[in-house]
Scaffold this active site. Structure first.
Site, PDB file in Angstrom:
ATOM      1  N   ASP A  33       7.498  -3.304   4.057  1.00  0.00           N
ATOM      2  CA  ASP A  33       6.848  -2.151   4.676  1.00  0.00           C
ATOM      3  C   ASP A  33       5.703  -2.675   5.552  1.00  0.00           C
ATOM      4  O   ASP A  33       4.901  -3.493   5.117  1.00  0.00           O
ATOM      5  CB  ASP A  33       6.301  -1.211   3.588  1.00  0.00           C
ATOM      6  CG  ASP A  33       5.973   0.165   4.134  1.00  0.00           C
ATOM      7  OD1 ASP A  33       6.580   1.145   3.678  1.00  0.00           O
ATOM      8  OD2 ASP A  33       5.085   0.267   5.018  1.00  0.00           O
ATOM      9  N   ILE A  34       5.643  -2.184   6.772  1.00  0.00           N
ATOM     10  CA  ILE A  34       4.646  -2.679   7.734  1.00  0.00           C
ATOM     11  C   ILE A  34       3.239  -2.163   7.395  1.00  0.00           C
ATOM     12  O   ILE A  34       2.243  -2.760   7.826  1.00  0.00           O
ATOM     13  CB  ILE A  34       5.084  -2.290   9.169  1.00  0.00           C
ATOM     14  CG1 ILE A  34       4.533  -3.243  10.197  1.00  0.00           C
ATOM     15  CG2 ILE A  34       4.733  -0.857   9.494  1.00  0.00           C
ATOM     16  CD1 ILE A  34       5.182  -3.088  11.572  1.00  0.00           C
ATOM     17  N   GLN A  96       8.531  12.362   3.147  1.00  0.00           N
ATOM     18  CA  GLN A  96       9.418  11.471   3.898  1.00  0.00           C
ATOM     19  C   GLN A  96       8.985  11.418   5.363  1.00  0.00           C
ATOM     20  O   GLN A  96       8.791  12.460   5.997  1.00  0.00           O
ATOM     21  CB  GLN A  96      10.879  11.946   3.801  1.00  0.00           C
ATOM     22  CG  GLN A  96      11.857  10.956   4.433  1.00  0.00           C
ATOM     23  CD  GLN A  96      13.327  11.327   4.218  1.00  0.00           C
ATOM     24  OE1 GLN A  96      13.652  12.400   3.710  1.00  0.00           O
ATOM     25  NE2 GLN A  96      14.209  10.430   4.618  1.00  0.00           N
ATOM     26  N   HIS A 102      15.600   5.468   2.000  1.00  0.00           N
ATOM     27  CA  HIS A 102      15.061   4.170   1.579  1.00  0.00           C
ATOM     28  C   HIS A 102      14.364   4.321   0.235  1.00  0.00           C
ATOM     29  O   HIS A 102      13.801   5.370  -0.065  1.00  0.00           O
ATOM     30  CB  HIS A 102      14.079   3.611   2.616  1.00  0.00           C
ATOM     31  CG  HIS A 102      13.033   4.592   3.043  1.00  0.00           C
ATOM     32  ND1 HIS A 102      13.282   5.575   3.984  1.00  0.00           N
ATOM     33  CD2 HIS A 102      11.750   4.766   2.656  1.00  0.00           C
ATOM     34  CE1 HIS A 102      12.187   6.294   4.150  1.00  0.00           C
ATOM     35  NE2 HIS A 102      11.246   5.842   3.362  1.00  0.00           N
ATOM     36  N   PHE A 103      14.402   3.244  -0.521  1.00  0.00           N
ATOM     37  CA  PHE A 103      13.608   3.142  -1.743  1.00  0.00           C
ATOM     38  C   PHE A 103      12.460   2.182  -1.495  1.00  0.00           C
ATOM     39  O   PHE A 103      12.644   1.138  -0.872  1.00  0.00           O
ATOM     40  CB  PHE A 103      14.464   2.635  -2.913  1.00  0.00           C
ATOM     41  CG  PHE A 103      15.249   3.737  -3.573  1.00  0.00           C
ATOM     42  CD1 PHE A 103      14.780   4.354  -4.722  1.00  0.00           C
ATOM     43  CD2 PHE A 103      16.451   4.170  -3.028  1.00  0.00           C
ATOM     44  CE1 PHE A 103      15.501   5.388  -5.322  1.00  0.00           C
ATOM     45  CE2 PHE A 103      17.175   5.204  -3.617  1.00  0.00           C
ATOM     46  CZ  PHE A 103      16.692   5.816  -4.765  1.00  0.00           C
ATOM     47  N   HIS A 104      11.273   2.589  -1.984  1.00  0.00           N
ATOM     48  CA  HIS A 104      10.104   1.718  -1.938  1.00  0.00           C
ATOM     49  C   HIS A 104      10.040   0.938  -3.246  1.00  0.00           C
ATOM     50  O   HIS A 104      10.111   1.547  -4.324  1.00  0.00           O
ATOM     51  CB  HIS A 104       8.816   2.547  -1.855  1.00  0.00           C
ATOM     52  CG  HIS A 104       8.694   3.418  -0.641  1.00  0.00           C
ATOM     53  ND1 HIS A 104       7.835   3.128   0.402  1.00  0.00           N
ATOM     54  CD2 HIS A 104       9.289   4.584  -0.299  1.00  0.00           C
ATOM     55  CE1 HIS A 104       7.903   4.087   1.315  1.00  0.00           C
ATOM     56  NE2 HIS A 104       8.789   4.987   0.918  1.00  0.00           N
TER      57      HIS A 104
END
Ligand code: 5GP
Length: 141
Positions: A33-34, A96, A102-104
């Protein structure tokens, strides 16, 4: 909501946008994740197109979860984390922001609060170093 081929994760999957990739197979893709909530915050996405839990094909979800299950202990070990938060948001009302499911995988450290979602862009060198740690942990699994 219809799937939009121009969402940012679709562009990352097509190689049109850069990312710190940590894993890829024929079904799933994972990258950092950025704007991480903690060091090593990883996103796992399916190659199949789906907006979120409300439209993903069950078989695609199984493939995605296999990826999450494989990566979770790798991320925990790589980051020397004490625990992991695994999160997944559905629709804007639930938080979202990117409409490719996506899963974090968010490493947690005792006594260290989480940063808010998408609050601060991480330095490129730190992201690269954390991605290298995760890749190395996978290779020594
Ligand atoms: P959501 O709220 O949709 O579950 O989270 C989307 C996540 O994607 C956020 O944590 C945000 O920091 C991350 N993100 C947004 N744009 C980009 C990007 O261009 N590259 C990467 N690697 N992560 C992004």
């Amino acid at each position: 909501m219809a799937y939009d081929d121009n969402n940012i994760f679709a562009k990352i999957l097509r190689g049109e946008m850069p990312c710190n990739k940590v894993y890829e197979d024929d079904k799933v893709f994972a990258f950092l994740d950025i704007m991480p909530r903690s060091a090593g915050h990883t996103l796992v996405i399916p190659k199949a197109k789906a907006v979120n839990m409300l439209d993903i094909e069950p078989d695609d979800l199984c493939d995605l979860m296999r990826g999450v299950r494989m990566l979770a202990p790798v991320v925990k070990r790589a980051m020397s984390a004490d625990g992991l938060l695994i999160q997944q948001f559905n629709e804007a009302a639930a938080g979202q922001m990117v409409f490719h499911i996506h899963f974090h995988i968010v490493p947690r450290f005792e006594g260290q609060p989480l940063k808010p979602c998408a609050s601060k862009m991480e330095d490129a060198e730190i992201l690269a170093a954390n991605a290298a740690k995760i890749i190395a942990a996978m290779e020594t699994a």
